[in-house]
Write a protein that holds these residues in place. Structure first.
Motif, PDB file in Angstrom:
ATOM      1  N   SER A   1       0.837  -1.206   0.000  1.00  0.00           N
ATOM      2  CA  SER A   1       0.000   0.000   0.000  1.00  0.00           C
ATOM      3  C   SER A   1       0.869   1.252   0.000  1.00  0.00           C
ATOM      4  CB  SER A   1      -0.920   0.025   1.220  1.00  0.00           C
ATOM      5  OG  SER A   1      -1.882  -0.988   1.141  1.00  0.00           O
ATOM      6  N   ALA A   2       1.917   1.229   0.812  1.00  0.00           N
ATOM      7  CA  ALA A   2       2.840   2.363   0.843  1.00  0.00           C
ATOM      8  C   ALA A   2       3.490   2.543  -0.523  1.00  0.00           C
ATOM      9  CB  ALA A   2       3.905   2.146   1.924  1.00  0.00           C
ATOM     10  N   MET A   3       3.860   1.440  -1.154  1.00  0.00           N
ATOM     11  CA  MET A   3       4.489   1.502  -2.473  1.00  0.00           C
ATOM     12  C   MET A   3       3.517   2.066  -3.507  1.00  0.00           C
ATOM     13  SD  MET A   3       6.550  -1.526  -4.346  1.00  0.00           S
ATOM     14  CE  MET A   3       7.104  -1.408  -6.030  1.00  0.00           C
ATOM     15  N   ALA A   4       2.245   1.718  -3.408  1.00  0.00           N
ATOM     16  CA  ALA A   4       1.244   2.238  -4.342  1.00  0.00           C
ATOM     17  C   ALA A   4       1.082   3.753  -4.176  1.00  0.00           C
ATOM     18  CB  ALA A   4      -0.089   1.531  -4.146  1.00  0.00           C
ATOM     19  N   ILE A   5       1.100   4.229  -2.939  1.00  0.00           N
ATOM     20  CA  ILE A   5       0.990   5.669  -2.696  1.00  0.00           C
ATOM     21  C   ILE A   5       2.228   6.380  -3.236  1.00  0.00           C
ATOM     22  CG2 ILE A   5       0.925   7.448  -0.894  1.00  0.00           C
ATOM     23  CD1 ILE A   5      -0.787   5.336   0.737  1.00  0.00           C
ATOM     24  N   VAL A   6       3.395   5.812  -2.953  1.00  0.00           N
ATOM     25  CA  VAL A   6       4.632   6.374  -3.490  1.00  0.00           C
ATOM     26  C   VAL A   6       4.564   6.364  -5.015  1.00  0.00           C
ATOM     27  CG1 VAL A   6       7.125   5.996  -3.715  1.00  0.00           C
ATOM     28  CG2 VAL A   6       6.033   5.818  -1.464  1.00  0.00           C
ATOM     29  N   GLY A   7       4.044   5.283  -5.577  1.00  0.00           N
ATOM     30  CA  GLY A   7       3.908   5.173  -7.025  1.00  0.00           C
ATOM     31  C   GLY A   7       3.054   6.285  -7.614  1.00  0.00           C
ATOM     32  N   LYS A   8       2.001   6.651  -6.918  1.00  0.00           N
ATOM     33  CA  LYS A   8       1.132   7.738  -7.383  1.00  0.00           C
ATOM     34  C   LYS A   8       1.925   9.038  -7.479  1.00  0.00           C
ATOM     35  CE  LYS A   8      -1.715   9.722  -4.532  1.00  0.00           C
ATOM     36  NZ  LYS A   8      -2.827  10.063  -3.651  1.00  0.00           N
ATOM     37  N   HIS A   9       2.773   9.269  -6.502  1.00  0.00           N
ATOM     38  CA  HIS A   9       3.583  10.487  -6.503  1.00  0.00           C
ATOM     39  C   HIS A   9       4.714  10.415  -7.531  1.00  0.00           C
ATOM     40  CE1 HIS A   9       1.604  12.554  -3.162  1.00  0.00           C
ATOM     41  NE2 HIS A   9       1.393  11.338  -2.687  1.00  0.00           N
ATOM     42  N   VAL A  10       5.287   9.228  -7.696  1.00  0.00           N
ATOM     43  CA  VAL A  10       6.303   9.040  -8.738  1.00  0.00           C
ATOM     44  C   VAL A  10       5.678   9.336 -10.094  1.00  0.00           C
ATOM     45  CG1 VAL A  10       7.697   7.304  -9.955  1.00  0.00           C
ATOM     46  CG2 VAL A  10       7.764   7.422  -7.452  1.00  0.00           C
ATOM     47  N   ARG A  11       4.463   8.850 -10.298  1.00  0.00           N
ATOM     48  CA  ARG A  11       3.776   9.095 -11.561  1.00  0.00           C
ATOM     49  C   ARG A  11       3.621  10.591 -11.809  1.00  0.00           C
ATOM     50  NH1 ARG A  11      -2.045   6.810 -12.346  1.00  0.00           N
ATOM     51  NH2 ARG A  11      -2.499   8.506 -10.940  1.00  0.00           N
ATOM     52  N   SER A  12       3.170  11.328 -10.813  1.00  0.00           N
ATOM     53  CA  SER A  12       3.002  12.786 -10.983  1.00  0.00           C
ATOM     54  C   SER A  12       4.318  13.457 -11.335  1.00  0.00           C
ATOM     55  CB  SER A  12       2.441  13.409  -9.702  1.00  0.00           C
ATOM     56  OG  SER A  12       1.147  12.950  -9.459  1.00  0.00           O
ATOM     57  N   SER A  13       5.376  13.067 -10.645  1.00  0.00           N
ATOM     58  CA  SER A  13       6.686  13.661 -10.898  1.00  0.00           C
ATOM     59  C   SER A  13       7.188  13.317 -12.300  1.00  0.00           C
ATOM     60  CB  SER A  13       7.686  13.191  -9.841  1.00  0.00           C
ATOM     61  OG  SER A  13       8.942  13.766 -10.071  1.00  0.00           O
ATOM     62  N   LEU A  14       7.043  12.048 -12.699  1.00  0.00           N
ATOM     63  CA  LEU A  14       7.489  11.646 -14.032  1.00  0.00           C
ATOM     64  C   LEU A  14       6.632  12.286 -15.132  1.00  0.00           C
ATOM     65  CD1 LEU A  14       8.396   7.875 -13.536  1.00  0.00           C
ATOM     66  CD2 LEU A  14       9.966   9.814 -13.825  1.00  0.00           C
ATOM     67  N   GLN A  15       5.331  12.448 -14.861  1.00  0.00           N
ATOM     68  CA  GLN A  15       4.472  13.120 -15.835  1.00  0.00           C
ATOM     69  C   GLN A  15       4.931  14.562 -16.030  1.00  0.00           C
ATOM     70  OE1 GLN A  15       0.694  12.408 -13.904  1.00  0.00           O
ATOM     71  NE2 GLN A  15       0.031  11.005 -15.522  1.00  0.00           N
ATOM     72  N   GLU A  16       5.256  15.219 -14.934  1.00  0.00           N
ATOM     73  CA  GLU A  16       5.733  16.601 -15.017  1.00  0.00           C
ATOM     74  C   GLU A  16       7.043  16.664 -15.807  1.00  0.00           C
ATOM     75  OE1 GLU A  16       7.453  19.986 -12.046  1.00  0.00           O
ATOM     76  OE2 GLU A  16       5.742  18.810 -11.343  1.00  0.00           O
ATOM     77  N   ARG A  17       7.952  15.736 -15.532  1.00  0.00           N
ATOM     78  CA  ARG A  17       9.233  15.692 -16.263  1.00  0.00           C
ATOM     79  C   ARG A  17       8.994  15.455 -17.754  1.00  0.00           C
ATOM     80  NH1 ARG A  17      13.975  15.314 -12.861  1.00  0.00           N
ATOM     81  NH2 ARG A  17      13.142  16.222 -10.966  1.00  0.00           N
ATOM     82  N   ARG A  18       8.104  14.514 -18.038  1.00  0.00           N
ATOM     83  CA  ARG A  18       7.814  14.213 -19.440  1.00  0.00           C
ATOM     84  C   ARG A  18       7.214  15.435 -20.139  1.00  0.00           C
ATOM     85  NH1 ARG A  18       3.177  10.095 -20.985  1.00  0.00           N
ATOM     86  NH2 ARG A  18       2.065  11.845 -20.073  1.00  0.00           N
ATOM     87  N   ASN A  19       6.305  16.123 -19.459  1.00  0.00           N
ATOM     88  CA  ASN A  19       5.642  17.280 -20.059  1.00  0.00           C
ATOM     89  C   ASN A  19       6.574  18.473 -20.251  1.00  0.00           C
ATOM     90  OD1 ASN A  19       3.275  15.815 -20.155  1.00  0.00           O
ATOM     91  ND2 ASN A  19       2.470  16.687 -18.258  1.00  0.00           N
ATOM     92  N   THR A  20       7.548  18.644 -19.342  1.00  0.00           N
ATOM     93  CA  THR A  20       8.427  19.806 -19.430  1.00  0.00           C
ATOM     94  C   THR A  20       9.753  19.507 -20.124  1.00  0.00           C
ATOM     95  OG1 THR A  20       9.359  19.385 -17.229  1.00  0.00           O
ATOM     96  CG2 THR A  20       7.454  20.881 -17.360  1.00  0.00           C
ATOM     97  N   GLN A  21      10.230  18.248 -20.020  1.00  0.00           N
ATOM     98  CA  GLN A  21      11.560  17.932 -20.553  1.00  0.00           C
ATOM     99  C   GLN A  21      11.547  16.822 -21.602  1.00  0.00           C
ATOM    100  OE1 GLN A  21      14.019  17.129 -17.140  1.00  0.00           O
ATOM    101  NE2 GLN A  21      13.472  19.064 -16.164  1.00  0.00           N
ATOM    102  N   GLY A  22      10.398  16.217 -21.817  1.00  0.00           N
ATOM    103  CA  GLY A  22      10.290  15.193 -22.848  1.00  0.00           C
ATOM    104  C   GLY A  22      10.296  13.774 -22.293  1.00  0.00           C
ATOM    105  N   GLU A  23       9.804  12.870 -23.141  1.00  0.00           N
ATOM    106  CA  GLU A  23       9.684  11.461 -22.759  1.00  0.00           C
ATOM    107  C   GLU A  23      11.041  10.848 -22.412  1.00  0.00           C
ATOM    108  OE1 GLU A  23       8.146   7.364 -24.854  1.00  0.00           O
ATOM    109  OE2 GLU A  23       7.181   9.230 -25.410  1.00  0.00           O
ATOM    110  N   GLN A  24      12.080  11.262 -23.119  1.00  0.00           N
ATOM    111  CA  GLN A  24      13.411  10.703 -22.876  1.00  0.00           C
ATOM    112  C   GLN A  24      13.890  10.978 -21.454  1.00  0.00           C
ATOM    113  OE1 GLN A  24      14.794   8.679 -24.922  1.00  0.00           O
ATOM    114  NE2 GLN A  24      13.410   9.011 -26.609  1.00  0.00           N
ATOM    115  N   GLN A  25      13.556  12.151 -20.910  1.00  0.00           N
ATOM    116  CA  GLN A  25      13.981  12.486 -19.545  1.00  0.00           C
ATOM    117  C   GLN A  25      13.298  11.578 -18.529  1.00  0.00           C
ATOM    118  OE1 GLN A  25      16.431  14.284 -18.495  1.00  0.00           O
ATOM    119  NE2 GLN A  25      15.974  14.040 -16.336  1.00  0.00           N
ATOM    120  N   ALA A  26      12.012  11.320 -18.714  1.00  0.00           N
ATOM    121  CA  ALA A  26      11.302  10.417 -17.804  1.00  0.00           C
ATOM    122  C   ALA A  26      11.918   9.021 -17.874  1.00  0.00           C
ATOM    123  CB  ALA A  26       9.815  10.373 -18.148  1.00  0.00           C
TER     124      ALA A  26
END
Length: 173
Positions: free
Chosen positions: A46-71
């Motif tokens: 459960s903790a990993m799933a919550i962390v995963g949700k936040h990892v997803r947000s961070s990676l989405q932001e990276r992808r949107n601002t720096q591109g798919e390659q950065q993620a």
């Protein structure tokens, strides 16, 4: 297609890194974390799933601002089974880390100190899970697991815990 289906497709694709040994290592690490933190495996998942949700947000932001390659680069660099404070700091600011700790505490009942000590392990495990879709030859190529994870339906629910449960059943029929 669910995240688990995408992972199964990656396991079946010889061009991708995914294999049942990788998933088994992730599950064994979660079991070890559970034992080391005196928590049951479901709590750590459960903790990993919550962390995963936040990892997803961070990676989405990276992808949107720096591109798919950065993620993909972050996934490749920090995905693993060894603790990495650098991975946590790469993805999250101090206020975000505090928010994650509070959310995991509310959801799981784990104490903040335990959660803080688990973060350097959970973040690389989430990234390792996502790394399963990376190409063997060109790790910067399209990663269907990462793409599925980042292109979720936007409901805020990470399919990571469901995918882990299904993968566990797949590995231990």
């Amino acid at each position: 297609m669910s995240l688990f289906d995408t992972i199964l497709g990656a396991i079946d694709n010889p061009d991708l890194k995914a294999n049942s040994n990788q998933l088994g290592t992730i599950f064994n690490t979660v079991q070890q974390l559970s034992q080391n933190s005196n928590a049951n495996p479901e709590t750590v998942q459960s903790a990993m799933a919550i962390v995963g949700k936040h990892v997803r947000s961070s990676l989405q932001e990276r992808r949107n601002t720096q591109g798919e390659q950065q993620a993909q680069s972050i996934v490749n660099q920090f995905g693993g089974t060894q603790p990495s404070n650098q991975a946590v700091q790469m993805l999250f600011s101090a206020p975000q880390i505090q928010q994650i700790v509070q959310e995991v505490e509310r959801s799981t009942g784990l104490n903040p100190g335990t959660i803080q000590s688990l973060l350097p392990m959970l973040v690389p495990l989430v990234l390792n899970f996502l790394q399963s879709g990376a190409r063997k030859q060109n790790s910067q190529g399209s990663n269907p697991v990462l793409n599925n994870f980042l292109d979720s339906d936007g409901d805020g629910d990470v399919d990571l815990m469901d995918a882990m449960k299904m993968a566990s059943k797949y590995l231990n029929p």
